[in-house]
Design a protein around this motif. Sequence first.
Motif, PDB file in Angstrom:
ATOM      1  N   ARG A  97       0.866  -1.645   0.331  1.00  0.00           N
ATOM      2  CA  ARG A  97      -0.152   0.189  -0.146  1.00  0.00           C
ATOM      3  C   ARG A  97       0.793   1.084  -0.165  1.00  0.00           C
ATOM      4  O   ARG A  97       0.741   2.433  -1.226  1.00  0.00           O
ATOM      5  N   LEU A  98       1.970   1.198   0.657  1.00  0.00           N
ATOM      6  CA  LEU A  98       3.204   2.380   0.872  1.00  0.00           C
ATOM      7  C   LEU A  98       3.519   2.452  -0.564  1.00  0.00           C
ATOM      8  O   LEU A  98       3.959   3.980  -0.796  1.00  0.00           O
ATOM      9  N   SER A  99       4.205   1.509  -0.986  1.00  0.00           N
ATOM     10  CA  SER A  99       4.401   1.936  -1.928  1.00  0.00           C
ATOM     11  C   SER A  99       3.970   2.366  -3.364  1.00  0.00           C
ATOM     12  O   SER A  99       4.434   3.673  -3.697  1.00  0.00           O
ATOM     13  N   VAL A 100       2.616   2.327  -3.371  1.00  0.00           N
ATOM     14  CA  VAL A 100       1.595   3.141  -4.115  1.00  0.00           C
ATOM     15  C   VAL A 100       1.516   4.516  -3.691  1.00  0.00           C
ATOM     16  O   VAL A 100       1.955   5.536  -4.126  1.00  0.00           O
ATOM     17  N   ARG A 101       1.327   4.705  -2.185  1.00  0.00           N
ATOM     18  CA  ARG A 101       0.770   5.894  -2.009  1.00  0.00           C
ATOM     19  C   ARG A 101       1.944   6.673  -1.798  1.00  0.00           C
ATOM     20  O   ARG A 101       2.013   8.224  -2.153  1.00  0.00           O
ATOM     21  N   LEU A 102       3.261   6.285  -1.737  1.00  0.00           N
ATOM     22  CA  LEU A 102       4.590   7.541  -2.027  1.00  0.00           C
ATOM     23  C   LEU A 102       5.436   7.074  -3.229  1.00  0.00           C
ATOM     24  O   LEU A 102       6.541   7.848  -3.714  1.00  0.00           O
ATOM     25  N   GLN A 103       4.674   6.155  -3.907  1.00  0.00           N
ATOM     26  CA  GLN A 103       4.673   6.247  -5.543  1.00  0.00           C
ATOM     27  C   GLN A 103       6.705   5.546  -5.640  1.00  0.00           C
ATOM     28  O   GLN A 103       7.767   6.258  -6.040  1.00  0.00           O
ATOM     29  N   ALA A 104       6.908   4.466  -4.280  1.00  0.00           N
ATOM     30  CA  ALA A 104       8.484   3.981  -4.051  1.00  0.00           C
ATOM     31  C   ALA A 104       8.236   3.464  -4.680  1.00  0.00           C
ATOM     32  O   ALA A 104       7.558   2.093  -4.141  1.00  0.00           O
ATOM     33  N   GLY A 105       9.442   2.822  -5.226  1.00  0.00           N
ATOM     34  CA  GLY A 105      10.195   1.067  -5.353  1.00  0.00           C
ATOM     35  C   GLY A 105       9.718  -0.312  -4.614  1.00  0.00           C
ATOM     36  O   GLY A 105      10.393   0.797  -3.803  1.00  0.00           O
ATOM     37  N   LEU A 106       9.211  -1.233  -4.538  1.00  0.00           N
ATOM     38  CA  LEU A 106       9.391  -1.963  -3.059  1.00  0.00           C
ATOM     39  C   LEU A 106      10.248  -3.400  -3.846  1.00  0.00           C
ATOM     40  O   LEU A 106       9.768  -4.059  -4.580  1.00  0.00           O
ATOM     41  N   VAL A 107      11.250  -3.544  -2.488  1.00  0.00           N
ATOM     42  CA  VAL A 107      11.641  -5.032  -2.583  1.00  0.00           C
ATOM     43  C   VAL A 107      11.469  -5.800  -1.746  1.00  0.00           C
ATOM     44  O   VAL A 107      11.315  -5.227  -0.007  1.00  0.00           O
ATOM     45  N   SER A 108      10.030  -6.964  -1.811  1.00  0.00           N
ATOM     46  CA  SER A 108      10.109  -7.776  -0.578  1.00  0.00           C
ATOM     47  C   SER A 108      10.131  -8.925  -0.006  1.00  0.00           C
ATOM     48  O   SER A 108      10.641  -9.295  -1.492  1.00  0.00           O
ATOM     49  N   ALA A 109      10.518  -9.149   0.699  1.00  0.00           N
ATOM     50  CA  ALA A 109      11.189 -10.834   1.259  1.00  0.00           C
ATOM     51  C   ALA A 109      13.012 -10.036   0.889  1.00  0.00           C
ATOM     52  O   ALA A 109      13.613 -11.074   0.742  1.00  0.00           O
ATOM     53  N   ALA A 110      12.987  -8.880   1.421  1.00  0.00           N
ATOM     54  CA  ALA A 110      14.979  -8.654   1.108  1.00  0.00           C
ATOM     55  C   ALA A 110      15.599  -9.675   1.878  1.00  0.00           C
ATOM     56  O   ALA A 110      15.101  -9.688   3.167  1.00  0.00           O
ATOM     57  N   THR A 111      17.023  -9.977   1.230  1.00  0.00           N
ATOM     58  CA  THR A 111      17.462 -10.765   2.290  1.00  0.00           C
ATOM     59  C   THR A 111      18.849 -10.645   2.600  1.00  0.00           C
ATOM     60  O   THR A 111      19.559 -10.499   3.326  1.00  0.00           O
ATOM     61  N   GLU A 112      19.341  -9.487   2.233  1.00  0.00           N
ATOM     62  CA  GLU A 112      20.509  -8.961   1.799  1.00  0.00           C
ATOM     63  C   GLU A 112      20.223  -7.079   2.487  1.00  0.00           C
ATOM     64  O   GLU A 112      19.058  -6.218   1.840  1.00  0.00           O
ATOM     65  N   LEU A 113      21.915  -6.386   2.327  1.00  0.00           N
ATOM     66  CA  LEU A 113      21.540  -5.149   2.335  1.00  0.00           C
ATOM     67  C   LEU A 113      21.647  -4.705   1.040  1.00  0.00           C
ATOM     68  O   LEU A 113      22.729  -5.248  -0.072  1.00  0.00           O
ATOM     69  N   PRO A 114      21.128  -3.202   0.799  1.00  0.00           N
ATOM     70  CA  PRO A 114      21.420  -2.623  -0.682  1.00  0.00           C
ATOM     71  C   PRO A 114      22.520  -2.633  -0.882  1.00  0.00           C
ATOM     72  O   PRO A 114      23.368  -2.458  -0.192  1.00  0.00           O
ATOM     73  N   GLN A 115      22.819  -2.523  -2.580  1.00  0.00           N
ATOM     74  CA  GLN A 115      23.819  -1.767  -2.986  1.00  0.00           C
ATOM     75  C   GLN A 115      23.695  -0.679  -3.478  1.00  0.00           C
ATOM     76  O   GLN A 115      22.881  -0.507  -4.310  1.00  0.00           O
ATOM     77  N   VAL A 116      24.159   0.427  -3.730  1.00  0.00           N
ATOM     78  CA  VAL A 116      23.936   1.475  -3.575  1.00  0.00           C
ATOM     79  C   VAL A 116      24.432   2.395  -4.775  1.00  0.00           C
ATOM     80  O   VAL A 116      25.645   2.529  -4.530  1.00  0.00           O
ATOM     81  N   ASN A 117      23.789   2.880  -5.838  1.00  0.00           N
ATOM     82  CA  ASN A 117      25.115   3.585  -6.860  1.00  0.00           C
ATOM     83  C   ASN A 117      23.735   4.277  -7.463  1.00  0.00           C
ATOM     84  O   ASN A 117      22.820   4.440  -7.595  1.00  0.00           O
ATOM     85  N   GLY A 118      24.466   5.350  -7.091  1.00  0.00           N
ATOM     86  CA  GLY A 118      24.037   6.897  -7.259  1.00  0.00           C
ATOM     87  C   GLY A 118      22.149   6.846  -6.673  1.00  0.00           C
ATOM     88  O   GLY A 118      22.474   6.191  -5.146  1.00  0.00           O
ATOM     89  N   ASN A 119      21.073   6.822  -7.498  1.00  0.00           N
ATOM     90  CA  ASN A 119      19.940   7.227  -7.198  1.00  0.00           C
ATOM     91  C   ASN A 119      19.143   5.721  -7.127  1.00  0.00           C
ATOM     92  O   ASN A 119      17.881   5.659  -7.264  1.00  0.00           O
ATOM     93  N   VAL A 120      20.205   4.289  -8.009  1.00  0.00           N
ATOM     94  CA  VAL A 120      19.918   3.586  -7.620  1.00  0.00           C
ATOM     95  C   VAL A 120      19.820   2.025  -6.681  1.00  0.00           C
ATOM     96  O   VAL A 120      21.690   2.041  -6.189  1.00  0.00           O
ATOM     97  N   PHE A 121      18.761   1.768  -6.702  1.00  0.00           N
ATOM     98  CA  PHE A 121      19.117   0.376  -5.180  1.00  0.00           C
ATOM     99  C   PHE A 121      19.141  -1.135  -6.418  1.00  0.00           C
ATOM    100  O   PHE A 121      17.986  -1.071  -5.740  1.00  0.00           O
ATOM    101  N   THR A 122      20.238  -1.520  -5.638  1.00  0.00           N
ATOM    102  CA  THR A 122      19.800  -2.828  -5.541  1.00  0.00           C
ATOM    103  C   THR A 122      19.859  -3.883  -4.773  1.00  0.00           C
ATOM    104  O   THR A 122      20.330  -3.643  -3.988  1.00  0.00           O
ATOM    105  N   VAL A 123      18.522  -4.414  -4.524  1.00  0.00           N
ATOM    106  CA  VAL A 123      18.334  -5.563  -3.379  1.00  0.00           C
ATOM    107  C   VAL A 123      18.061  -6.666  -3.523  1.00  0.00           C
ATOM    108  O   VAL A 123      17.804  -7.225  -4.526  1.00  0.00           O
ATOM    109  N   ARG A 124      19.132  -7.909  -3.163  1.00  0.00           N
ATOM    110  CA  ARG A 124      18.994  -8.805  -3.021  1.00  0.00           C
ATOM    111  C   ARG A 124      17.285  -9.583  -2.464  1.00  0.00           C
ATOM    112  O   ARG A 124      17.079  -9.362  -1.742  1.00  0.00           O
ATOM    113  N   LYS A 125      16.687 -10.497  -2.859  1.00  0.00           N
ATOM    114  CA  LYS A 125      15.550 -11.323  -2.553  1.00  0.00           C
ATOM    115  C   LYS A 125      15.173 -12.703  -3.158  1.00  0.00           C
ATOM    116  O   LYS A 125      16.061 -13.221  -3.997  1.00  0.00           O
ATOM    117  N   SER A 126      14.854 -13.707  -1.880  1.00  0.00           N
ATOM    118  CA  SER A 126      15.022 -15.161  -2.457  1.00  0.00           C
ATOM    119  C   SER A 126      14.054 -15.142  -3.614  1.00  0.00           C
ATOM    120  O   SER A 126      12.474 -14.084  -3.196  1.00  0.00           O
TER     121      SER A 126
END
Lengths: 247, 327
Positions: free
Chosen positions: B107-136
Amino acid sequence: MKLLVCISKTPDTTAKIAFTDNNSRFDTNGVTFIMNPTDEWYALVRAIEIKEQLGGSVTVINVGPKDNETVVIHKALAIGADDAVRIDADPADAFFVASQIAAYAKDQNYDLIFTGKETIDYNGSNIGGMVAELLDLPYVSLANHLEMAGNTATVTREIEGGQEVIEVNTPFVISAQKGMAEQRIPNMRGIMTARSKPLKVVPPLPVTAYTTIAYYELPPQRKEVKLIDPEHPEELVKLLHEQAKVI
Amino acid sequence: MSVLIYVNHINGNIKKSTFETACYAHRVAQLAGAAEVVALSLGTVSETDLAALGNCGVNRVLSDTNPVFNRFDSGVHTKALAAAAKAVNASVVVLSHNSSGKAIAPRLSVRLQAGLVSAATELPQVNGNVFTVRKSVFSGKAFADYSIITPVKIISLNPNSYPVTRGNGTAAVESFNSGVSTADVKIKVLETKSLSDTIPLPEAELVVSAGRGMKGPENWGMIEELASVLGAATACSRPVADVHWRPHHEHVGQTGITIRPNLYIAIGISGAIQHLAGVSNSKVIVVINKDAEAPFFKAADYGIIGDAFEVIPKLTQALKEFKSQNA
Ligand SMILES: Cc1cc2nc3c(=O)[nH]c(=O)nc-3n(C[C@H](O)[C@H](O)[C@H](O)COP(=O)(O)OP(=O)(O)OC[C@H]3O[C@@H](n4cnc5c(N)ncnc54)[C@H](O)[C@@H]3O)c2cc1C
C-alpha cells in the motif's frame, strides 16, 4: 455479489530453476506453467463458493501474454469462473500488474477482489495491497476464512504470532491462503463449457514499472551430509553446539 | 534525508523483527548517506522501550499513541507511515516482511510512488539513485537482484535475514500526530487469538518439523517435547496440515510459508521439492528419516538414518543433558 479474482501464471512446483542471458532472465526452456497454487486453490475456489451460495458472478483477471489463455485462464473457467479478462502485456513488476488490474476494476463495482497470498515464483505478496491502495479500499491480507452475510464479511486473518477475526464491509480486497477453501479439480462439463465462456482482451495502460530484475543466482550447494549413528544422538548435539554453533 | 522504519509491536511488546529492521536501516543510512534513522511507533508502547531502539542505531522515534492504532488496519497504518515519511523526508522505508509488513508495504509503495522489494535478504548495493536489493525468489530456490529506480525506496526485510547487534545509544522519543482519525478505520477487530505461548514460526531461530512419517497426530507429543527442550517452534509438511494432524499455520514449503531459521530439524519428511523450497535457506538442516534414500538427505548438513520413534526420545534426552550442563 460481483467477484473478481486475480490469477497469475507460475512455473510448475517441480520446474527446474535455471537462468539465461548472463543470469538476467528465467530460463523457460522445458518449463511447464500452472496457475499459481494459492490463487487457484484458495482465492478462486472460495470466490466460486460464495457465488454458489449468494449468487452473482466470478470474473478472473490475468495480466500476461496470449498463451496465458490456455495455461491459466481456461483452467479457471473450467473450475467455475464465469468470464475472464486478460490485460495484454508482459507483467513487468508488481506495481505494473496492480496498476493494470486497478484500472480495469475501477468502474466495474466489484464487491470483492481476491488474490492468492503470494505467487510461488516472485513471492512478493504485493498485488492485493497495491490494488487496494490504488482503489482506496480496505485490504485484508493472509486470510484463511471468509464468510459473507449481506455486505458484511467476517474474516480470519493471520497476524504476528496469532490470528484475528475481523469484520469488514464490501467492497474490499482480500488475499487468500490455506484454510480458505479446498482445491477443486475441473470436471468434464467444466472443461467443455470453459471454451464458450467470454474472454475479454484489454490493451494495457502505459505504466512505468518501479523495479527491474538485474541478476539471478542459485543458492550455494550444500556440502555432503554428515551422518550420525542413530544410537548416539549426543554426537549430533555436540556437532550442533561446537561445529554448527546453532545451539 | 532519512531512513524510516516501522515499529512492530504486540500489545506494546516490540518484536524482534523491529530490531532487525533497525540494524538494517542503520547500515542502509550509512550506505546511502542519509542523515538519520527514524522509527515510527503507532499505538501504545512505553517510552523506555522506544528509546532503547537507539541500541540499534535509531536516532529518533516518532510516537503516535492514538488508540486507533492498537487494532490493525493496513489502510490506517499506511496513511500514518506516509505522513511520517513526508515529515522526515524519508528516502528509504524499511519494514519487516511479516504479516503486517506484507499488508502495509505494498500500500505504501503506491502511496509514496516508491518501488518496493519485498522479502529482501541482503543490504542494498547503492549506486547513485538506484538501489539493487537481493531477495529470495522461486520460493527459496533462487535469489534475484532487484533494482529500484524510484527516488523513494521501500524494502521489506525477510525475518532472520539480518543480524541484530546492539550498542548503547538512546533514541529521542517525540510525539507525532499522523493525522489519522477513527473515520479512516474500515476494519473492525472482533477477536484476537494469540499463540503467544509458542514462538511464531516465521521468526523462530530453531524449528522442529515433522511429516507423514510420524503416522498420526497422537505421536506429536515427542515432537513438541523435543521442540520445547530446544526452545524451538514446530512446523510440518503439507499433507500433515491437509489432514488436520497439525494446524495450517505450521505448513512450510512452496505453498505454505517460507522460513530460514538457524536450525531446521526435519523428522519423517521425505524432502519433496515443494517442501524443500520453503526451508532450504535454513542455515543448518538436520534430517531424521528411516529411509536412507530419502531425498531430504541431499539437502541436509547432518543426518540420522533411523526410526524417529526410537531416535527422538534419545535425542531429546541428550539435549536435556546438554542443556543442564550448559545452563
Ligand atoms: C503444487 C504442490 C505444492 C506443494 N506444496 C507443498 C508445500 O508447501 N509443503 C510441503 O511440505 N509439501 C508440499 N507439496 C507436497 C509434496 O510434494 C510432498 O507430497 C510432501 O511434502 C510430502 O510430505 P511428507 O514428507 O510429510 O510425507 P512423505 O513423502 O510420505 O514422507 C514421509 C517420510 O517419512 C519417513 N518415515 C516414515 N516412517 C518413519 C519413521 N518411523 N521414522 C523416520 N522416518 C519415517 C519416510 O521414509 C518418508 O521419507 C506440494 C505438492 C504439490 C503438487
